[in-house]
Motif scaffolding. Structure first.
Motif, PDB file in Angstrom:
ATOM      1  N   ARG A 235     -53.880  -2.686 -48.670  1.00 20.93           N
ATOM      2  CA  ARG A 235     -54.562  -3.814 -48.362  1.00 20.93           C
ATOM      3  C   ARG A 235     -55.050  -3.594 -47.059  1.00 20.93           C
ATOM      4  O   ARG A 235     -55.912  -4.455 -46.327  1.00 20.93           O
ATOM      5  N   SER A 236     -55.230  -2.306 -46.556  1.00 17.99           N
ATOM      6  CA  SER A 236     -55.596  -2.271 -45.303  1.00 17.99           C
ATOM      7  C   SER A 236     -57.267  -1.837 -45.441  1.00 17.99           C
ATOM      8  O   SER A 236     -57.693  -1.225 -46.421  1.00 17.99           O
ATOM      9  N   PRO A 237     -58.009  -2.228 -44.679  1.00 15.01           N
ATOM     10  CA  PRO A 237     -59.564  -1.930 -44.696  1.00 15.01           C
ATOM     11  C   PRO A 237     -59.808  -0.708 -44.669  1.00 15.01           C
ATOM     12  O   PRO A 237     -58.877   0.157 -44.217  1.00 15.01           O
ATOM     13  N   PRO A 238     -60.898  -0.042 -45.184  1.00 15.80           N
ATOM     14  CA  PRO A 238     -61.238   1.295 -45.346  1.00 15.80           C
ATOM     15  C   PRO A 238     -61.228   1.803 -43.736  1.00 15.80           C
ATOM     16  O   PRO A 238     -61.794   1.094 -42.669  1.00 15.80           O
ATOM     17  N   GLY A 239     -60.772   3.104 -43.474  1.00 19.14           N
ATOM     18  CA  GLY A 239     -60.900   3.607 -42.306  1.00 19.14           C
ATOM     19  C   GLY A 239     -59.677   3.763 -41.341  1.00 19.14           C
ATOM     20  O   GLY A 239     -59.429   4.069 -40.411  1.00 19.14           O
ATOM     21  N   ARG A 240     -58.905   2.575 -41.671  1.00 17.51           N
ATOM     22  CA  ARG A 240     -57.454   2.387 -41.181  1.00 17.51           C
ATOM     23  C   ARG A 240     -56.562   3.564 -41.672  1.00 17.51           C
ATOM     24  O   ARG A 240     -56.720   3.732 -42.576  1.00 17.51           O
ATOM     25  N   ALA A 241     -55.714   3.649 -40.933  1.00 19.25           N
ATOM     26  CA  ALA A 241     -54.583   4.659 -41.091  1.00 19.25           C
ATOM     27  C   ALA A 241     -53.718   4.002 -42.238  1.00 19.25           C
ATOM     28  O   ALA A 241     -53.490   2.814 -42.227  1.00 19.25           O
ATOM     29  N   MET A 242     -53.467   4.588 -43.245  1.00 28.87           N
ATOM     30  CA  MET A 242     -52.608   4.126 -44.449  1.00 28.87           C
ATOM     31  C   MET A 242     -51.148   4.844 -44.198  1.00 28.87           C
ATOM     32  O   MET A 242     -50.971   6.024 -44.051  1.00 28.87           O
ATOM     33  N   TYR A 243     -50.404   4.102 -44.609  1.00 33.38           N
ATOM     34  CA  TYR A 243     -48.887   4.446 -44.341  1.00 33.38           C
ATOM     35  C   TYR A 243     -48.537   4.984 -42.983  1.00 33.38           C
ATOM     36  O   TYR A 243     -47.705   5.791 -42.947  1.00 33.38           O
ATOM     37  N   GLY A 244     -49.171   4.355 -41.873  1.00 30.07           N
ATOM     38  CA  GLY A 244     -49.071   4.916 -40.421  1.00 30.07           C
ATOM     39  C   GLY A 244     -49.398   6.105 -40.112  1.00 30.07           C
ATOM     40  O   GLY A 244     -49.080   6.567 -38.885  1.00 30.07           O
ATOM     41  N   LEU A 245     -50.243   6.731 -41.050  1.00 24.56           N
ATOM     42  CA  LEU A 245     -50.703   8.135 -40.711  1.00 24.56           C
ATOM     43  C   LEU A 245     -52.079   8.049 -39.853  1.00 24.56           C
ATOM     44  O   LEU A 245     -52.650   6.848 -40.083  1.00 24.56           O
ATOM     45  N   PRO A 246     -52.056   8.696 -39.061  1.00 23.76           N
ATOM     46  CA  PRO A 246     -53.486   8.694 -38.445  1.00 23.76           C
ATOM     47  C   PRO A 246     -54.674   8.964 -39.088  1.00 23.76           C
ATOM     48  O   PRO A 246     -54.595   9.813 -40.161  1.00 23.76           O
ATOM     49  N   PRO A 247     -55.803   8.419 -38.735  1.00 23.67           N
ATOM     50  CA  PRO A 247     -56.963   8.806 -39.754  1.00 23.67           C
ATOM     51  C   PRO A 247     -57.406   9.936 -39.746  1.00 23.67           C
ATOM     52  O   PRO A 247     -57.124  10.850 -38.713  1.00 23.67           O
ATOM     53  N   ARG A 248     -58.250  10.813 -40.662  1.00 25.41           N
ATOM     54  CA  ARG A 248     -58.577  12.078 -40.891  1.00 25.41           C
ATOM     55  C   ARG A 248     -59.474  12.527 -39.389  1.00 25.41           C
ATOM     56  O   ARG A 248     -60.106  11.516 -38.831  1.00 25.41           O
ATOM     57  N   ARG A 249     -59.306  13.485 -38.906  1.00 29.73           N
ATOM     58  CA  ARG A 249     -59.788  14.209 -37.726  1.00 29.73           C
ATOM     59  C   ARG A 249     -60.114  15.485 -37.718  1.00 29.73           C
ATOM     60  O   ARG A 249     -59.703  16.321 -38.740  1.00 29.73           O
ATOM     61  N   GLU A 250     -61.189  16.002 -37.017  1.00 34.13           N
ATOM     62  CA  GLU A 250     -61.500  17.244 -37.099  1.00 34.13           C
ATOM     63  C   GLU A 250     -60.590  18.246 -36.540  1.00 34.13           C
ATOM     64  O   GLU A 250     -59.994  17.934 -35.190  1.00 34.13           O
ATOM     65  N   PRO A 251     -59.992  19.280 -36.874  1.00 34.97           N
ATOM     66  CA  PRO A 251     -58.682  20.084 -36.312  1.00 34.97           C
ATOM     67  C   PRO A 251     -59.418  20.821 -35.202  1.00 34.97           C
ATOM     68  O   PRO A 251     -60.502  21.111 -35.113  1.00 34.97           O
ATOM     69  N   PRO A 252     -58.753  20.947 -34.168  1.00 39.82           N
ATOM     70  CA  PRO A 252     -58.935  21.511 -32.840  1.00 39.82           C
ATOM     71  C   PRO A 252     -59.461  23.109 -33.310  1.00 39.82           C
ATOM     72  O   PRO A 252     -58.870  23.879 -34.303  1.00 39.82           O
ATOM     73  N   LYS A 253     -60.283  23.720 -32.575  1.00 39.16           N
ATOM     74  CA  LYS A 253     -60.791  25.144 -32.800  1.00 39.16           C
ATOM     75  C   LYS A 253     -59.470  26.040 -32.349  1.00 39.16           C
ATOM     76  O   LYS A 253     -58.649  25.747 -31.567  1.00 39.16           O
ATOM     77  N   TYR A 254     -59.659  27.254 -32.986  1.00 36.08           N
ATOM     78  CA  TYR A 254     -58.395  28.311 -32.627  1.00 36.08           C
ATOM     79  C   TYR A 254     -58.493  28.474 -31.160  1.00 36.08           C
ATOM     80  O   TYR A 254     -59.470  28.946 -30.563  1.00 36.08           O
ATOM     81  N   GLY A 255     -57.134  28.571 -30.615  1.00 37.85           N
ATOM     82  CA  GLY A 255     -56.908  28.744 -29.346  1.00 37.85           C
ATOM     83  C   GLY A 255     -56.807  27.570 -28.353  1.00 37.85           C
ATOM     84  O   GLY A 255     -56.525  27.649 -27.081  1.00 37.85           O
TER      85      GLY A 255
END
Length: 133
Positions: free
Chosen positions: A33-53
Motif C-alpha cells: 500500500r506504499s506509494p512507489p519510491g518508498r521503502a518496502m518492508y522497512g528496507l531503504p530504497p535502492r541506492r548506488e553502491p559506494p566505489k571500491y575503497g
C-alpha cells in the motif's frame, strides 16, 4: 395444433461467448500500500553502491549501538556518508555493519585507528569492504 417438437442444440444458431475483460483500474503497486519510491518492508530504497575503497566492514559493534553513535565515532576520521548496521527481521543488531566515507584516505585512517580498539565493551574488527554493495 401440431405437437410441439423439442428443439435440439443443433437447431439453434451457436451462441457467441463474450470474452471477459475486467474494468480498467487505477495503477496498482502489487500488494504494497506504499506509494512507489518508498521503502518496502522497512528496507531503504535502492541506492548506488559506494566505489571500491570508500566502504568499510566493521564487526564487533555493541548490540545496543545506534547508527548515530557509530557515525559520531567514525566521523573523527573524515566525513561519513553512510552507516548501515545489519539487523535481524525483528530489528535487533547482529553486531556488524558497513560504513562509507567520502575519501579513501579517511577510510584508511579510520581502519588504522579503530581496528582492534575496544568500544562500548567490544573489540572492533575494521577492514576495507571487499565488494561494496
Amino acid at each position: 395444433d401440431p405437437p410441439r417438437r423439442r428443439r435440439s442444440p443443433s437447431d439453434s444458431p451457436p451462441r457467441r461467448r463474450r470474452s471477459y475483460s475486467p474494468p480498467p483500474r487505477a495503477r496498482t503497486y502489487g500488494r504494497s500500500r506504499s506509494p512507489p519510491g518508498r521503502a518496502m518492508y522497512g528496507l531503504p530504497p535502492r541506492r548506488e553502491p559506494p566505489k571500491y575503497g570508500l566502504q568499510m566492514f566493521v564487526a564487533g559493534f555493541n548490540f545496543l549501538s545506534s547508527e548515530r553513535e557509530v557515525e559520531r565515532q567514525f566521523s573523527k576520521y573524515g566525513r561519513v556518508t553512510e552507516v548501515r548496521i545489519v539487523r535481524d527481521p525483528m530489528g535487533k543488531s547482529k553486531g556488524f555493519g558497513f560504513i562509507a566515507m567520502d575519501d579513501p584516505e579517511d577510510v584508511q585512517r579510520a581502519i588504522r585507528h579503530m581496528h582492534g580498539r575496544d568500544w562500548e565493551g567490544r573489540r572492533l574488527n575494521v577492514e576495507l569492504c571487499r565488494n561494496p554493495k
